[in-house]
Design a protein around this motif. Sequence first.
Motif, PDB file in Angstrom:
ATOM      1  N   VAL A  41       1.011  -1.278  -0.070  1.00  0.00           N
ATOM      2  CA  VAL A  41      -0.004  -0.089   0.096  1.00  0.00           C
ATOM      3  C   VAL A  41       0.936   1.297   0.162  1.00  0.00           C
ATOM      4  O   VAL A  41       0.580   2.118  -0.656  1.00  0.00           O
ATOM      5  N   ALA A  42       1.950   1.063   0.809  1.00  0.00           N
ATOM      6  CA  ALA A  42       2.960   2.331   1.038  1.00  0.00           C
ATOM      7  C   ALA A  42       3.343   2.716  -0.071  1.00  0.00           C
ATOM      8  O   ALA A  42       3.632   3.810  -0.814  1.00  0.00           O
ATOM      9  N   ASP A  89       3.654   6.069  -2.632  1.00  0.00           N
ATOM     10  CA  ASP A  89       4.693   6.787  -2.867  1.00  0.00           C
ATOM     11  C   ASP A  89       4.235   7.254  -4.471  1.00  0.00           C
ATOM     12  O   ASP A  89       4.691   8.667  -4.662  1.00  0.00           O
ATOM     13  N   MET A 133       6.271   6.081   3.026  1.00  0.00           N
ATOM     14  CA  MET A 133       5.863   4.867   3.183  1.00  0.00           C
ATOM     15  C   MET A 133       5.493   4.534   4.443  1.00  0.00           C
ATOM     16  O   MET A 133       4.466   3.796   4.653  1.00  0.00           O
ATOM     17  N   THR A 183       1.972   6.081   5.429  1.00  0.00           N
ATOM     18  CA  THR A 183       0.771   5.062   5.155  1.00  0.00           C
ATOM     19  C   THR A 183       0.544   4.011   6.044  1.00  0.00           C
ATOM     20  O   THR A 183      -0.634   3.635   6.479  1.00  0.00           O
ATOM     21  N   GLU A 184       1.644   3.285   6.355  1.00  0.00           N
ATOM     22  CA  GLU A 184       1.562   2.256   7.056  1.00  0.00           C
ATOM     23  C   GLU A 184       0.985   2.687   8.308  1.00  0.00           C
ATOM     24  O   GLU A 184      -0.130   1.902   8.764  1.00  0.00           O
ATOM     25  N   VAL A 219      -6.557   5.083  -2.700  1.00  0.00           N
ATOM     26  CA  VAL A 219      -5.892   5.162  -1.530  1.00  0.00           C
ATOM     27  C   VAL A 219      -5.632   6.717  -1.156  1.00  0.00           C
ATOM     28  O   VAL A 219      -5.508   7.146  -0.121  1.00  0.00           O
ATOM     29  N   ASP A 245      -6.337   8.767   2.233  1.00  0.00           N
ATOM     30  CA  ASP A 245      -5.326   9.670   2.689  1.00  0.00           C
ATOM     31  C   ASP A 245      -5.623  10.965   2.979  1.00  0.00           C
ATOM     32  O   ASP A 245      -5.367  11.791   3.973  1.00  0.00           O
ATOM     33  N   LEU A 248      -5.307  -5.437  -1.189  1.00  0.00           N
ATOM     34  CA  LEU A 248      -4.229  -4.312  -1.446  1.00  0.00           C
ATOM     35  C   LEU A 248      -4.607  -2.999  -0.547  1.00  0.00           C
ATOM     36  O   LEU A 248      -3.569  -2.234  -0.180  1.00  0.00           O
ATOM     37  N   VAL A 249      -5.821  -2.510  -0.716  1.00  0.00           N
ATOM     38  CA  VAL A 249      -6.059  -1.343  -0.380  1.00  0.00           C
ATOM     39  C   VAL A 249      -7.049  -1.438   1.057  1.00  0.00           C
ATOM     40  O   VAL A 249      -7.147  -0.237   1.771  1.00  0.00           O
ATOM     41  N   ARG A 271      -7.976  -5.719   8.590  1.00  0.00           N
ATOM     42  CA  ARG A 271      -6.899  -6.220   7.781  1.00  0.00           C
ATOM     43  C   ARG A 271      -5.865  -6.962   8.833  1.00  0.00           C
ATOM     44  O   ARG A 271      -5.356  -8.170   8.231  1.00  0.00           O
TER      45      ARG A 271
END
Lengths: 348, 348, 289, 289, 309
Positions: free
Chosen positions: C275-276, C280, D1, D4-5, D202, D206, D223-224, D242
Amino acid sequence: MASTITSPAAADDRVSARSVGVRLLSRPEIGSLVGAAVILVFFLIAAPPFRDVNNTGTILYQAALIGVMAVPVALLMIGGEFDLSAGVAVTTSGLTAGLFAYQLSLNVWVGILLALVVSLAVGAFNGWLLMRTGLPSFLVTLGTFFILQGLNIAVTRLASGAVASNSISDMDGFGSAQKLFASEFKLGGVTIKIIIVWWIVFVAIAAWVLLKTQIGNWIFAVGGDAAAARAVGVPVRKVKIGLFMTVGFFAWFAGMQLLFVQNGVVQSGEGVGKEFLYIIAAVVGGCLLTGGYGSVVGGAVGALIFGMVQLGVVYAGWNPDWFKAFLGAMLLLATIVNLIVKNRAEAR
Amino acid sequence: MASTITSPAAADDRVSARSVGVRLLSRPEIGSLVGAAVILVFFLIAAPPFRDVNNTGTILYQAALIGVMAVPVALLMIGGEFDLSAGVAVTTSGLTAGLFAYQLSLNVWVGILLALVVSLAVGAFNGWLLMRTGLPSFLVTLGTFFILQGLNIAVTRLASGAVASNSISDMDGFGSAQKLFASEFKLGGVTIKIIIVWWIVFVAIAAWVLLKTQIGNWIFAVGGDAAAARAVGVPVRKVKIGLFMTVGFFAWFAGMQLLFVQNGVVQSGEGVGKEFLYIIAAVVGGCLLTGGYGSVVGGAVGALIFGMVQLGVVYAGWNPDWFKAFLGAMLLLATIVNLIVKNRAEAR
Amino acid sequence: MTTTESFASEATNSPTTPIVLLEDVGKSYGNIHALRGVSLSVRQGEITCVLGDNGAGKSTLIKIIAGLHDYTSGTMSVNGEERHFSSPRESLDSGIATVYQDLALAPLMSVWRNFFLGNELTRGPFRQLDERAMKRIAGEELTKMGISIPDLEQPVGKLSGGQRQCVAIARAIHFGAKVLILDEPTAALGVNQSGVVLKYVVKARDAGIGVIFITHNPHHAYLVGNHFVVLKLGRVALDTHRADITLEQLTTEMAGGSELEALSHELRDLAPDAVAEIEDETNTGEKEQ
Amino acid sequence: MTTTESFASEATNSPTTPIVLLEDVGKSYGNIHALRGVSLSVRQGEITCVLGDNGAGKSTLIKIIAGLHDYTSGTMSVNGEERHFSSPRESLDSGIATVYQDLALAPLMSVWRNFFLGNELTRGPFRQLDERAMKRIAGEELTKMGISIPDLEQPVGKLSGGQRQCVAIARAIHFGAKVLILDEPTAALGVNQSGVVLKYVVKARDAGIGVIFITHNPHHAYLVGNHFVVLKLGRVALDTHRADITLEQLTTEMAGGSELEALSHELRDLAPDAVAEIEDETNTGEKEQ
Amino acid sequence: ACSSSGGKQEEQGSSGSGSGVADTPRMKVALITHSGPGDTFWDIVRRGAEAAAKKDNIELQYSSDPDGAAQANLVQTAIDAKVDGIALTLNKPDAVIPNLKKAVAAGIPVTVLNGGLDSWKGTGAIGYFGQDERIAGQATGEKLKELGAKKVICVIHEQGNVSLEARCQGIKDKFGAVENVNVTGSDQPGTEATLTAKLQQDKTADYVVALNAGVALTAVKAAKTAGSAAKVGSFDMSKEMAKAVQDGTVQFAVDQQPYLQGYLAVDAIWLNKTNGDTIGGGEATLTGPAFIDKTNIEAVAKYAAAGTR
Ligand SMILES: Nc1ncnc2c1ncn2[C@@H]1O[C@H](COP(=O)(O)OP(=O)(O)OP(=O)(O)O)[C@@H](O)[C@H]1O
Ligand SMILES: Nc1ncnc2c1ncn2[C@@H]1O[C@H](COP(=O)(O)OP(=O)(O)OP(=O)(O)O)[C@@H](O)[C@H]1O
Ligand SMILES: [Mg+2]
Ligand SMILES: [Mg+2]
């Protein structure tokens, strides 16, 4: 790497440019315009009086009589609905103004205003019942068609004791109102009835609204796919009721024209069958019966075609027995020309 | 392992059973049947002669006059098309038979056959032009409507010198033909016109074809989504032309009825406006104007409703000025009842 | 297992004449040239996957074979004969059954009527519809696909998207004769149903039917295809046999040949940090909003 | 990165009040009970994936939130207030934008008019449509999604399936305010475009938007997604974060919990012999065609 | 906002034909015509019938349908409702006669009015009240000759209507230079445009004969718009028509006395029922044609204004 993905899609070389001409040709009204031109040329050749520019006023008047109401009917059809009561609603409006002013001995303008209120209310009722019941507009307006037709006669007879409204031609305000709704003037030898001017003004405004405003966009959308329009937040209900009220407004105007052009008397049985002339004008002008496609200008051109054919047959002095047959053949001719033009435009 | 995947989907417990009653209620014609019942009860109370069983024949006759043509018009509407020429086509058929037999002094049956050929040809022409041009059927049949209307009058005058056809009542074959198309008989005090019998037969056959045969399936499909039907191999063109020819066939029958019930004379101006009565019957009976949904029985019930209201107002002896207003109110009533029944059925 | 293996390679190398052969076919919609110079062959017992970006012309291509549109240049031959189908009926009569992307169902008709539309079963001297048989068969076929449709009398318009798709697929498979064309059949399908459809496709192939399979899922394509054709802006960008390409290459081709680092993430089992990575890219992208 | 994590886990654990909260919601269409006792919450900056078989009730669920249908039991609250939306307009006014599975586009209207339908830009004292601006924006947004639509004046009905889907998605993303609902947005999309859509999703998250994402592709979901809800026959069969589930488990759940040996083939990079394996199953299957 | 002129306030008390009411038993009589709704002419017929009904202690049931078969069925409903008498028009004789005969067979006295001069005999009807349209047309033709007309336009406001065609045909019989034109009677503005066009096309036309009062008044306007010198003659009367004749904008009106038709048709039934009378002695009773022009309009105008002429 990221930029590759967000970068614009590869240039598409599959589209050959369309000339402005072809773009123009694919407008909904262009086909009917060409059809109108064909009919015009035909009658210029076949009917000598057609060539006399002084008679233009008569032809335009005939077209305007249908054309004024074809404006809201075309809008309504683009919005996906019918109004079968449009013809008798015109009579209702005229009768309301005439009877009311006469019976209460009021200034004519008061009657005119009341007629406006009644006309708008009829439109609103049609729209409300349609949205409330979810019945097809054919049925709902068929109901109001019969009801208005009946009321026109019954109420007129109750009020005036006859089947026509009493004349209001000698009442206060008649002169000024007649000037507004049903006067005429000379324009270089041609007698122009004022309704023609109004018609052109109405067409211009409605065309602008349809193509250049939010409301216009919504009209196309509710006619094209009401569920989709609703899903993206278009107020389908309001738009449709608004359209029916627009028909009401125009019916009011046409009713006033009827009243004042006939010296303040309206026959209560008039108007039946006219609703189809309006619909015919709109359809000949390229509006889709199923909604979502069409143009106001096309509706006007449709009225013009109809008017030209109706009078052209008379000007040509043909055997009146064949009148309807000619009318049908000409209509088919005009719409087939319309079609050919459209197909040509699309193939380019 | 493989069997897991091919195994039937898990049993779905979300569906509550629908009783046979509710299932029945969701048929397209049921709503109009209930509407008809309401109207019937209403007039049984309001109009004493309505209660007299001997008068049933009169009411059924009135309904059959519209109902016979409502059969193919309903089919056509389910198939997604209109026929505005259906009303005058009836007159055309009657005139053809009458004029032809008289002018050439032939056996009446020859004229009848010729009328059949002409009627089918008119239908085929409508269908062909529709498919060939891709124009909406409203426009195409509007053209034939005017053309036939004109031809009816013009040709009649050319042939007979008047606006009605010459009487053929004293010609060979008239008696047998009249027996077939326009006789009447007594059934326990009630005078039954033979057209009522034919009507019932036609409704039964058409309902069977629509629901129980391949053709019927195709009619629903071309009306519901012509593009989809074409994509799965339904011969859309043939089905639509066939439907128009069916209208032609029925127009022939109705024309013969007209000819022989009027002692072999047909007025050339007749029939205009009737096309809408047929359409009204179909729509009141639950057919969707946009195609793909409806029933033949519904169309018949629509005709019955219309006939009952028309005569009910007369039987009740109400002021005829209000006739149309009653008619409109009754129609709205019937369709709203229809709607309520449908919604109830769906909510169960 | 070996049977299939050999079958697949056999098909790849076999010199059998194609059932459907397109040569240099082009199609214009007015001023839009949707297809240009496309050549394609469909052979018995072979699955031809047609892949490509949105708007590449895949549906246009299969609509030509299905007889829905006529082509404007080149030639198409079916069973060795040059043909211009004037209607889908002709295509069906040549044994070609199609599942269209936009489904071709009449929304107001019931499920079983839609299933048999154009191929109704009749019985008796009056050729009455055999409703019982049709309902039974439709029900069975749909059950086999692993979906449950509560009521076969329900109008198709009230089904869920995937249920509708299953009806269309089940119908085509039931009536498919020589060629089966599937335009994104698994698009609206669940995991379960997709698997069933893929299995059907393979089974159809093994029955000697030529299959054209359109999909955006390279896994699905690579899983069953013998032959891959990638369209790009209306032209053939790649035409290859399974033996000559790997899944990675195929995926790259399908995405238009652009660098696929980012996209390949979604095609593999990913740890959450993927996801990260996607993140990016977003940051480097220049969209404002 | 790292952002998001942390964001993802933050969302997972955060006790923020949900923007949309469904409690025990049910919905019947006549005699079909499409949803029963469904509870669901959508939080700011969180992606809730709704998964499930065909006909499980996913679209019904989102149509309730979008205001297209009313629910028949339970309660729904938006921004803490209990609501019964009587029209999609109300839902939109609460900041909820939706991409429907059946797209909600007017087929005869041009691309740019569809894009701005219900949210037209106007200018001048007469509130005339600002065509130039609308065309520019629509063109830009579509280009960013990686599809090329030759002519924005083209009626939407003439676009390819994927192009149409892109128009609907681009519109929802452009106008999305607080909640973005996507019903199988990537179904008809190419590899490239799917990637772009996932990225947008995504990005929306955010930006603090709550997202409901419906898909049949477990990869896309995993994935998302921050949060997974699996529907089965109208009931919630699984509701998890998740962190508490792996892709394999999720896939199994999505396929209705049946054994997934066969299906998992299509979810992994497969060597050609995979075809044979599927083949095997077919042979063991008892369908006769 | 009251009007200082016109309106109901200036309306004069209407002249009633009120006399005593008969003491014969209450009867029910149906008047069944082929009229469309809202037609002035038929309104006058109905008034005449109502006047007679009132005088004769009759309950009058009026109904109408322009369609032949439907009118016939209305006759059937009258039979079904067991009325005491039926007055009907026979403009579509072939459609209506079968049911007329049924009524007669059921013992219901039937009178015919307005149309059906050629066909009423032998049907069992007890009387006919109307005019012979062809003869009325011919008389008009003579009148036009007298007035020195050269070219006449005959306006048919309902294409295919037998009586209208007969009128124009009658004019043609006696006059020759006649051209027909079709208009839609229920559409006055459209009629005006069509007539304007006709007069623009045919500059030699110096007379327009309209077949009802409304169309005649529209023709006057059309002639003005077209700049034509054509004069206008008309069939049938109305309030407005009386004024137009007085003003000289319409030269003459051929009156068939619709009030009388309605009155006599009902009264004849009463007389027959109560006294066994028949009017006309088995022959038609002609109610027209009578020419009304400047010379005699004064005598009629008052009644026209009251809506009975
Ligand atoms: N009837 C039509 N008229 C005009 N243009 C069309 C028509 N149908 C398709 N097109 C155009 O042709 C091109 C190819 O469309 P097509 O439907 O074949 O794409 P596709 O490869 O199936 O895409 P997708 O994967 O999105 O389904 C597109 O640019 C589309 O806009
Ligand atoms: N308008 C409706 N009337 C009656 N039943 C309906 C209606 N809409 C949906 N259904 C039924 O409700 C159930 C759920 O449908 P829904 O569209 O929510 O499924 P879904 O989960 O979105 O499926 P898919 O993945 O195939 O899109 C199905 O059985 C469907 O047939
Ligand atoms: Mg496609
Ligand atoms: Mg769904």
